[in-house]
Scaffold this motif. Structure first.
Motif, mmCIF file in Angstrom:
data_model
loop_
_atom_site.group_PDB
_atom_site.id
_atom_site.type_symbol
_atom_site.label_atom_id
_atom_site.label_comp_id
_atom_site.label_asym_id
_atom_site.label_seq_id
_atom_site.Cartn_x
_atom_site.Cartn_y
_atom_site.Cartn_z
ATOM 1 N N ARG A 120 4.066 10.364 5.962
ATOM 2 C CA ARG A 120 5.086 11.307 6.432
ATOM 3 C C ARG A 120 4.893 12.661 5.753
ATOM 4 O O ARG A 120 4.472 12.720 4.602
ATOM 5 N N LYS A 121 5.248 13.726 6.482
ATOM 6 C CA LYS A 121 5.191 15.065 5.881
ATOM 7 C C LYS A 121 6.397 15.239 4.962
ATOM 8 O O LYS A 121 7.479 14.724 5.234
ATOM 9 N N THR A 122 6.193 15.982 3.871
ATOM 10 C CA THR A 122 7.306 16.215 2.949
ATOM 11 C C THR A 122 8.335 17.138 3.609
ATOM 12 O O THR A 122 7.967 18.087 4.301
ATOM 13 N N LEU A 207 -3.419 -0.213 4.418
ATOM 14 C CA LEU A 207 -4.570 -0.391 3.529
ATOM 15 C C LEU A 207 -5.817 -0.811 4.303
ATOM 16 O O LEU A 207 -6.934 -0.490 3.921
ATOM 17 N N SER A 208 -5.603 -1.542 5.424
ATOM 18 C CA SER A 208 -6.792 -1.996 6.153
ATOM 19 C C SER A 208 -7.208 -0.992 7.233
ATOM 20 O O SER A 208 -8.150 -1.229 7.965
ATOM 21 N N LEU A 213 -2.325 5.560 1.651
ATOM 22 C CA LEU A 213 -0.935 5.254 1.327
ATOM 23 C C LEU A 213 -0.641 5.751 -0.075
ATOM 24 O O LEU A 213 -1.286 5.323 -1.036
ATOM 25 N N GLY A 214 0.342 6.660 -0.193
ATOM 26 C CA GLY A 214 0.705 7.170 -1.518
ATOM 27 C C GLY A 214 1.549 6.151 -2.271
ATOM 28 O O GLY A 214 2.121 5.232 -1.657
ATOM 29 N N PHE A 218 4.262 3.288 -0.985
ATOM 30 C CA PHE A 218 4.018 1.909 -1.418
ATOM 31 C C PHE A 218 5.268 1.306 -2.077
ATOM 32 O O PHE A 218 5.621 0.154 -1.874
ATOM 33 N N THR A 219 5.964 2.161 -2.859
ATOM 34 C CA THR A 219 7.116 1.625 -3.597
ATOM 35 C C THR A 219 8.419 1.662 -2.780
ATOM 36 O O THR A 219 9.449 1.189 -3.253
#
Ligand SMILES: Nc1ncnc2c1ncn2[C@@H]1O[C@H](COP(=O)(O)OP(=O)(O)OP(=O)(O)O)[C@@H](O)[C@H]1O
Ligand SMILES: N[C@@H](Cc1ccc(O)cc1)C(=O)O
Length: 477
Positions: A120-122, A207-208, A213-214, A218-219
């Motif tokens: 996503r864009k910030t 991931l695949s 992915l930042g 991820f979190t």
């Protein structure tokens, strides 16, 4: 930060100091309809987490449930796709269960990777805060209007639903702003398993593939998991609802609750649940929403009540029964009657007009639904126009489709402006007899600037050009 506790009407509130884990019962012992079955029949349930029989028995026992659904402030407005999980919540709410909306002031800053192939864009903080405040208002209004719509139209037919639910709106920034990283990791880190995080679709798909992915995305699942834990622990919220793309985030919450609370007797008696709704897709299979660029928004600055009415009026015969079940609270037996009547003469689009009327009323209230129906009648039917000029101006300008022209201009110029075509093309339309004027739809075959005989109340001109296009024009002096 804005105070994001939003109150509308007596049933909407902020989190009260509920006594923890007290299950309220709001009905007698008589056997109740299995609401989950009913909602499945309406096409509103895709998956329910195990043990579903525990949830079913709570529903049938008449236990008061509390559930939540979150929306991130990634746009100015929620859209019809977001309404699918909200319609599931509304079905519970009107039957007396308590519902909670979270607007993701905290999660929106991090970004949910679910269902997305790219990062996503910030977004600027100001835009996010503005979105939070708009979405807060839209959701609260949706549930308030939804309850009114149900009470006006269907409540008296439904003697099981005598109870009142509580609607709560909150912002997850309210609790995330006080969470300290070291304390959080020390207290909850060990319950959050990396293998499970990596195996969630939202992460493994990214991931695949080529898309990276930042750490923020991820979190994300940890944040949503902790939201569920927070609401479970502090507010007795035992169910999380979302679109099917949210299954991973919601079950991450269930895992966290089960691990943190493993020694508590409450989690066995009142386990947390996930219920997801099917993702509404377009005819070519794309998720209906912002990312696909095909959304119809609830914010009237973007889409008017008439846009929503028109959208549903254009539903295909293949979708109309499904949409009646998802987007209205009309009982299923009544929907069957509508569909039966529709099938006798599908070319009249009866089911579509019922659907358009119901959804517009649910979202924008009776008056705007009535106005939308009037616009449709004026533009697309040949029936007599009974509205006076002031009423037409009010309704058409409210829908942002009132056109303006000067009484000094001639028909060819007006047609060319309305159709955005050349004057030569406009002239051709006039001489071919494709232009009709006034409430009696008088066919013209030559240019004119003598408007008076066609005007409603000396100022409003109804002009039909060809079979498809019809305009209401305010003719100024
Ligand atoms: N087309 C849809 N059908 C059913 N549920 C949907 C649909 N679109 C969104 N939702 C649900 O609405 C809730 C809020 O969604 P969210 O804020 O992510 O909007 P979104 O349109 O999916 O956003 P984006 O397109 O930016 O991912 C989630 O539970 C999501 O699954
Ligand atoms: N992740 C959800 C929004 C959400 C945010 C916080 C929650 O606790 C729950 C849901 C979505 O993007 O649609």
């Amino acid at each position: 930060m804005l105070s994001l506790t939003y109150s509308v009407g007596s049933r909407v509130g902020y989190f009260p100091n509920v006594s923890r884990n007290v299950l309220k019962r709001f009905s007698s012992n008589k056997t109740r309809t299995n609401l989950l079955d009913l909602l499945r029949k309406r096409g509103l349930i895709s998956q329910v987490s195990a043990p579903e029989e525990v949830l079913v028995s709570k529903v049938q026992n008449g236990d008061k449930l509390k559930m939540y659904c979150g929306v991130d402030p990634t746009a100015k407005s929620i859209h019809l796709g977001n309404l699918v999980p909200m319609m599931l919540m509304l079905n519970f709410y009107v039957r007396g269960h308590d519902i909670v909306n979270i607007v993701g002031g905290a999660t929106g800053a991090v970004g949910d990777p679910s269902g997305r192939s790219t990062e996503r864009k910030t977004m600027s903080i100001d835009t996010r805060l503005d979105n939070v405040s708009r979405i807060t208002t839209q959701l609260s209004r949706f549930f308030q209007n939804g309850l009114t719509y149900y009470e006006n139209k269907y409540k008296s037919n439904d003697d099981e639903n005598k109870n009142t639910g509580v609607y709560t709106m909150t912002n997850n920034y309210n609790w995330w702003k006080d969470v300290k990283m070291i304390e959080f990791l020390a207290q909850y880190g060990k319950y959050i398993r990396i293998q499970s995080m990596l195996s969630r679709d939202s992460v493994s798909a990214r991931l695949s593939s080529q898309g990276s992915l930042g750490f923020n995305e991820f979190t994300y699942q940890i944040l949503q998991a902790y939201d569920f834990y927070h609401l479970y622990k502090n507010e007795n919220t035992t169910i999380q609802i979302g679109g099917n793309d949210q299954w991973g985030n919601i079950t991450a919450g269930i895992d966290l609750i089960n691990r943190v609370e493993q020694n508590s007797s409450n989690v066995k008696k009142n386990p947390p649940f996930a219920i997801t709704v099917p993702l509404l897709t377009t005819s070519n299979g794309q998720k209906f929403g912002k990312s696909a660029g095909n959304a119809i928004f609830l914010d009237e600055e973007i889409n008017t009540a008439y846009d929503i009415y028109q959208f549903f009026l254009n539903t295909t015969d293949a979708d109309v029964e499904r949409f009646l079940k998802i987007f209205t609270l009309m009982p299923i037996n009544k929907i069957s009657e509508v569909v039966e009547k529709h099938n006798d003469a599908p070319q009249l689009h009866y089911a579509q007009s019922v659907l358009a009327q119901e959804v517009t009323e649910l979202i924008h209230g009776t008056k705007k639904a009535k106005d939308a129906k009037t616009i449709s009648r004026v533009l697309f039917s040949n029936s007599t126009i009974t509205e006076d000029s002031k009423e037409l101006i009010r309704i058409f300008s409210g829908a942002r489709i009132l056109k303006q022209a000067s009484q000094g201009s001639d028909l060819t110029t007006l047609v060319s402006e309305l159709m955005q075509c050349s004057k030569a093309e406009a002239k051709r339309k006039v001489v071919q007899g494709s232009v009709y004027l006034g409430p009696d739809r008088v066919r013209l075959e030559k240019n004119t600037s003598d408007w008076i005989q066609y005007l409603i109340g000396n100022e409003v001109l109804l002009i039909r050009i060809g079979k498809q296009k019809c305009f209401v024009v305010q003719m100024t002096q």
